[in-house]
Design a protein around this motif. Structure first.
Motif, PDB file in Angstrom:
ATOM      1  N   THR A 372       3.498 -34.950  43.955  1.00  0.00           N
ATOM      2  CA  THR A 372       4.386 -35.720  43.097  1.00  0.00           C
ATOM      3  C   THR A 372       3.560 -36.389  42.011  1.00  0.00           C
ATOM      4  OG1 THR A 372       6.141 -37.415  43.060  1.00  0.00           O
ATOM      5  CG2 THR A 372       4.291 -37.803  44.530  1.00  0.00           C
ATOM      6  N   GLY A 373       4.218 -36.799  40.955  1.00  0.00           N
ATOM      7  CA  GLY A 373       3.514 -37.383  39.804  1.00  0.00           C
ATOM      8  C   GLY A 373       3.345 -36.360  38.697  1.00  0.00           C
ATOM      9  N   GLY A 374       3.483 -36.819  37.449  1.00  0.00           N
ATOM     10  CA  GLY A 374       3.526 -35.921  36.306  1.00  0.00           C
ATOM     11  C   GLY A 374       2.320 -35.026  36.139  1.00  0.00           C
ATOM     12  N   SER A 375       1.122 -35.521  36.442  1.00  0.00           N
ATOM     13  CA  SER A 375      -0.083 -34.732  36.174  1.00  0.00           C
ATOM     14  C   SER A 375      -0.297 -33.601  37.169  1.00  0.00           C
ATOM     15  CB  SER A 375      -1.317 -35.640  36.133  1.00  0.00           C
ATOM     16  OG  SER A 375      -1.255 -36.489  34.997  1.00  0.00           O
ATOM     17  N   THR A 376       0.487 -33.553  38.259  1.00  0.00           N
ATOM     18  CA  THR A 376       0.393 -32.403  39.166  1.00  0.00           C
ATOM     19  C   THR A 376       0.901 -31.137  38.486  1.00  0.00           C
ATOM     20  OG1 THR A 376       2.568 -32.878  40.142  1.00  0.00           O
ATOM     21  CG2 THR A 376       0.629 -33.824  41.234  1.00  0.00           C
ATOM     22  N   ARG A 377       1.596 -31.268  37.339  1.00  0.00           N
ATOM     23  CA  ARG A 377       2.098 -30.099  36.618  1.00  0.00           C
ATOM     24  C   ARG A 377       1.002 -29.428  35.788  1.00  0.00           C
ATOM     25  NH1 ARG A 377       5.426 -30.666  32.759  1.00  0.00           N
ATOM     26  NH2 ARG A 377       6.354 -28.604  33.054  1.00  0.00           N
ATOM     27  N   LEU A 378      -0.115 -30.104  35.574  1.00  0.00           N
ATOM     28  CA  LEU A 378      -1.223 -29.494  34.839  1.00  0.00           C
ATOM     29  C   LEU A 378      -1.895 -28.472  35.752  1.00  0.00           C
ATOM     30  CD1 LEU A 378      -2.737 -32.669  33.143  1.00  0.00           C
ATOM     31  CD2 LEU A 378      -1.147 -30.992  32.149  1.00  0.00           C
ATOM     32  N   ALA A 379      -2.036 -27.243  35.260  1.00  0.00           N
ATOM     33  CA  ALA A 379      -2.480 -26.139  36.116  1.00  0.00           C
ATOM     34  C   ALA A 379      -3.832 -26.410  36.761  1.00  0.00           C
ATOM     35  CB  ALA A 379      -2.525 -24.844  35.304  1.00  0.00           C
ATOM     36  N   HIS A 380      -4.787 -26.969  36.011  1.00  0.00           N
ATOM     37  CA  HIS A 380      -6.116 -27.163  36.599  1.00  0.00           C
ATOM     38  C   HIS A 380      -6.130 -28.308  37.606  1.00  0.00           C
ATOM     39  CE1 HIS A 380      -6.054 -29.953  33.243  1.00  0.00           C
ATOM     40  NE2 HIS A 380      -7.238 -30.445  33.538  1.00  0.00           N
ATOM     41  N   VAL A 381      -5.249 -29.284  37.437  1.00  0.00           N
ATOM     42  CA  VAL A 381      -5.134 -30.352  38.432  1.00  0.00           C
ATOM     43  C   VAL A 381      -4.478 -29.797  39.695  1.00  0.00           C
ATOM     44  CG1 VAL A 381      -4.101 -32.598  38.933  1.00  0.00           C
ATOM     45  CG2 VAL A 381      -5.022 -32.128  36.654  1.00  0.00           C
ATOM     46  N   HIS A 382      -3.419 -29.037  39.514  1.00  0.00           N
ATOM     47  CA  HIS A 382      -2.724 -28.387  40.629  1.00  0.00           C
ATOM     48  C   HIS A 382      -3.711 -27.533  41.426  1.00  0.00           C
ATOM     49  CE1 HIS A 382       0.394 -25.825  42.562  1.00  0.00           C
ATOM     50  NE2 HIS A 382       1.228 -26.826  42.315  1.00  0.00           N
ATOM     51  N   ALA A 383      -4.517 -26.744  40.714  1.00  0.00           N
ATOM     52  CA  ALA A 383      -5.481 -25.859  41.385  1.00  0.00           C
ATOM     53  C   ALA A 383      -6.563 -26.645  42.100  1.00  0.00           C
ATOM     54  CB  ALA A 383      -6.112 -24.910  40.362  1.00  0.00           C
ATOM     55  N   ALA A 384      -7.018 -27.749  41.491  1.00  0.00           N
ATOM     56  CA  ALA A 384      -8.061 -28.568  42.120  1.00  0.00           C
ATOM     57  C   ALA A 384      -7.572 -29.167  43.433  1.00  0.00           C
ATOM     58  CB  ALA A 384      -8.496 -29.675  41.157  1.00  0.00           C
ATOM     59  N   ILE A 385      -6.332 -29.621  43.450  1.00  0.00           N
ATOM     60  CA  ILE A 385      -5.773 -30.193  44.674  1.00  0.00           C
ATOM     61  C   ILE A 385      -5.638 -29.123  45.746  1.00  0.00           C
ATOM     62  CG2 ILE A 385      -3.730 -31.269  45.692  1.00  0.00           C
ATOM     63  CD1 ILE A 385      -3.251 -32.601  42.935  1.00  0.00           C
ATOM     64  N   LEU A 386      -5.049 -27.994  45.388  1.00  0.00           N
ATOM     65  CA  LEU A 386      -4.823 -26.933  46.380  1.00  0.00           C
ATOM     66  C   LEU A 386      -6.124 -26.320  46.862  1.00  0.00           C
ATOM     67  CD1 LEU A 386      -1.660 -25.109  44.980  1.00  0.00           C
ATOM     68  CD2 LEU A 386      -1.854 -27.177  46.370  1.00  0.00           C
ATOM     69  N   GLY A 387      -7.151 -26.376  46.023  1.00  0.00           N
ATOM     70  CA  GLY A 387      -8.445 -25.854  46.440  1.00  0.00           C
ATOM     71  C   GLY A 387      -9.059 -26.614  47.596  1.00  0.00           C
ATOM     72  N   THR A 388      -8.638 -27.844  47.803  1.00  0.00           N
ATOM     73  CA  THR A 388      -9.176 -28.637  48.917  1.00  0.00           C
ATOM     74  C   THR A 388      -8.507 -28.285  50.241  1.00  0.00           C
ATOM     75  OG1 THR A 388      -7.598 -30.468  48.608  1.00  0.00           O
ATOM     76  CG2 THR A 388      -9.654 -30.547  47.341  1.00  0.00           C
ATOM     77  N   VAL A 389      -7.280 -27.737  50.194  1.00  0.00           N
ATOM     78  CA  VAL A 389      -6.535 -27.365  51.409  1.00  0.00           C
ATOM     79  C   VAL A 389      -5.885 -26.004  51.157  1.00  0.00           C
ATOM     80  CG1 VAL A 389      -6.144 -29.664  52.382  1.00  0.00           C
ATOM     81  CG2 VAL A 389      -4.669 -28.855  50.532  1.00  0.00           C
ATOM     82  N   PRO A 390      -6.699 -24.948  51.049  1.00  0.00           N
ATOM     83  CA  PRO A 390      -6.179 -23.646  50.592  1.00  0.00           C
ATOM     84  C   PRO A 390      -5.151 -23.012  51.508  1.00  0.00           C
ATOM     85  CG  PRO A 390      -8.447 -23.457  51.382  1.00  0.00           C
ATOM     86  CD  PRO A 390      -8.149 -24.909  51.300  1.00  0.00           C
ATOM     87  N   GLY A 391      -5.123 -23.393  52.769  1.00  0.00           N
ATOM     88  CA  GLY A 391      -4.170 -22.767  53.690  1.00  0.00           C
ATOM     89  C   GLY A 391      -2.863 -23.517  53.830  1.00  0.00           C
ATOM     90  N   ALA A 392      -2.726 -24.639  53.151  1.00  0.00           N
ATOM     91  CA  ALA A 392      -1.534 -25.468  53.326  1.00  0.00           C
ATOM     92  C   ALA A 392      -0.347 -24.928  52.547  1.00  0.00           C
ATOM     93  CB  ALA A 392      -1.831 -26.897  52.887  1.00  0.00           C
ATOM     94  N   ARG A 393       0.829 -25.168  53.070  1.00  0.00           N
ATOM     95  CA  ARG A 393       2.070 -24.845  52.360  1.00  0.00           C
ATOM     96  C   ARG A 393       2.250 -25.860  51.230  1.00  0.00           C
ATOM     97  NH1 ARG A 393       4.882 -26.054  56.064  1.00  0.00           N
ATOM     98  NH2 ARG A 393       6.169 -27.808  55.388  1.00  0.00           N
TER      99      ARG A 393
END
Length: 420
Positions: A372-393
């Motif tokens: 949640t939060g507006g900056s999660t829509r930025l692709a590189h921020v989204h990717a950085a977050i998901l990169g920490t928990v790659p197996g999560a839904r």
């Protein structure tokens, strides 16, 4: 007694109340449940306008003073400092109180309720590495809430509030990482969630870790502005004296939402005219002078913010700056945004790693990541977050409403619901 959840955000604010039918965010700005955290004062001393009306008055050229990103001063020495508003000076604390008071009155008008209890959202850390600053920031918010008429006041971490919103759609027990990338801070919680746990009055044991960092959407605005718009106004250029650059402080203030108004203080214009006389490229400094003379700092910040938002969906965007100088424009490429702010995304990812260590978990223990939060829509921020928990839904929440909805759920748990 009616209770609300209040998400007073750096960029946007929401307020919700609960009935027997569940939590509901209140329309605070026309039909919108989000209201920009902005306030506009006119020189005649009339009551200020807020939200979209405040921004519209400023952009339309109405004489007055726009203030935005007010939450950023919490935990800093600015909270008790005074700033010029009309013919007098007003403390930032008083400005925040006026905005919160107007928000509360609008909610009461919309609902027909007398709202005297509030669960206030707060970031995990108002200030990085400063527990005393955190304490003072929360105390300031509590005092402001009392001042505007709330009789019962409590707080909840914003990512925990987002978790409560997400939990409504959870069918089985799971461990979730909640990532809330707001306007001023990025906050994370690792929480056990599930249908059976929703009924628990005390959820403390379900919170496995909390962490946060003072990096948010306004920081992305700052770095994008410094890298694109500010060079057009002379940033990075030189003075006539060899090896001496144009002073950079003016540009950093102009690129920072909460510092823009410093440029309108007495004496700054005289300094800028002196810089122009000694600059190698006085025509660039003339553009800077024009922005300051016209009190156009927030207009430029709005242009940069709009470009950042557009770059979430478009590879490049043109920013028209003809209001500064006829024909002036710039094209901003998504790659420029990524290059300029990659370090911010990396810092967000690193703090998630700290949160996992605090919880004593490895990345594969996380079942879902709720964004949640507006900056999660930025692709590189989204990717950085998901990169920490790659197996999560991956679950995308309500970008601007999840925290407010969760705070409203918490308010119902603590104070009760309004009878339907």
């Amino acid at each position: 007694m009616a209770a609300c959840g209040l998400d007073f955000g750096t960029s946007n604010t929401t307020l919700g109340v609960s009935s027997a039918e569940g939590p509901e965010l209140v329309a605070l700005d026309g039909d919108s449940v989000t209201i920009p955290s902005a306030i506009f004062f006119t020189p005649d001393g009339l009551p200020p306008s807020v939200g979209r009306a405040a921004i519209r008055a400023y952009v339309d050229g109405t004489s007055g003073r726009l203030m935005r990103s007010l939450k950023s001063v919490l935990g800093s020495s600015l909270i008790n400092e005074a700033t010029q508003v009309g013919r007098g000076r007003v403390s930032f604390r008083s400005v925040i109180a006026q905005f919160v008071a107007i928000t509360r009155r609008r909610a009461e008008t919309a609902t027909g309720l007398s709202i005297d209890a509030v669960v206030h959202g707060r970031p995990v850390h108002f200030v990085d590495g400063d527990p005393e600053g955190d304490r003072k920031a929360e105390e300031a918010l509590q005092a402001i809430a009392q001042e505007v008429g709330f009789r019962h006041i409590s707080f909840q971490y914003e990512p925990i509030a987002a978790a409560l919103d997400y939990e409504r759609q959870v069918g089985d027990e799971e461990i979730a990482l909640i990532a809330d990338i707001g306007g001023g801070t990025s906050d994370f919680s690792i929480v056990r969630l599930g249908p059976a746990r929703r009924k628990k009055a005390d959820r403390l044991d379900d919170i496995l870790a909390n962490d946060g960092i003072r990096v948010g959407g306004t920081d992305f605005d700052h770095y994008l502005s410094i890298g694109t718009a500010m060079p057009l106004l002379g940033f990075g250029s030189g003075m006539k004296r060899e090896g001496l650059p144009v002073p950079s402080g003016y540009y950093h203030d102009l690129a920072t939402w909460s510092s823009i108004n410093r440029l309108y203080e007495r004496g700054v214009m005289q300094q800028l005219h002196e810089v122009r006389r000694e600059a190698q490229h006085p025509e660039l400094i003339e553009r800077l002078i024009h922005v300051v003379e016209e009190h156009g700092g927030h207009r430029l910040a709005i242009d940069i913010e709009a470009a950042k938002i557009a770059l979430a969906d478009e590879p490049k965007v043109e920013v028209l700056l003809h209001w500064i100088e006829r024909g002036l424009a710039m094209t901003v490429d998504r790659g420029v945004l990524v290059d300029r702010t990659r370090g911010l995304a990396d810092r967000i990812a690193a703090r998630i790693g700290d949160c996992l260590r605090d919880a004593g978990l490895t990345a594969d223990a996380i079942d879902a990541v709720f964004l949640t939060g507006g900056s999660t829509r930025l692709a590189h921020v989204h990717a950085a977050i998901l990169g920490t928990v790659p197996g999560a839904r991956v679950v995308d929440g309500d970008t601007f409403g999840s925290v407010g909805t969760g705070l409203t759920i918490e308010a119902a748990n603590r104070y009760g619901v309004v009878a339907a």
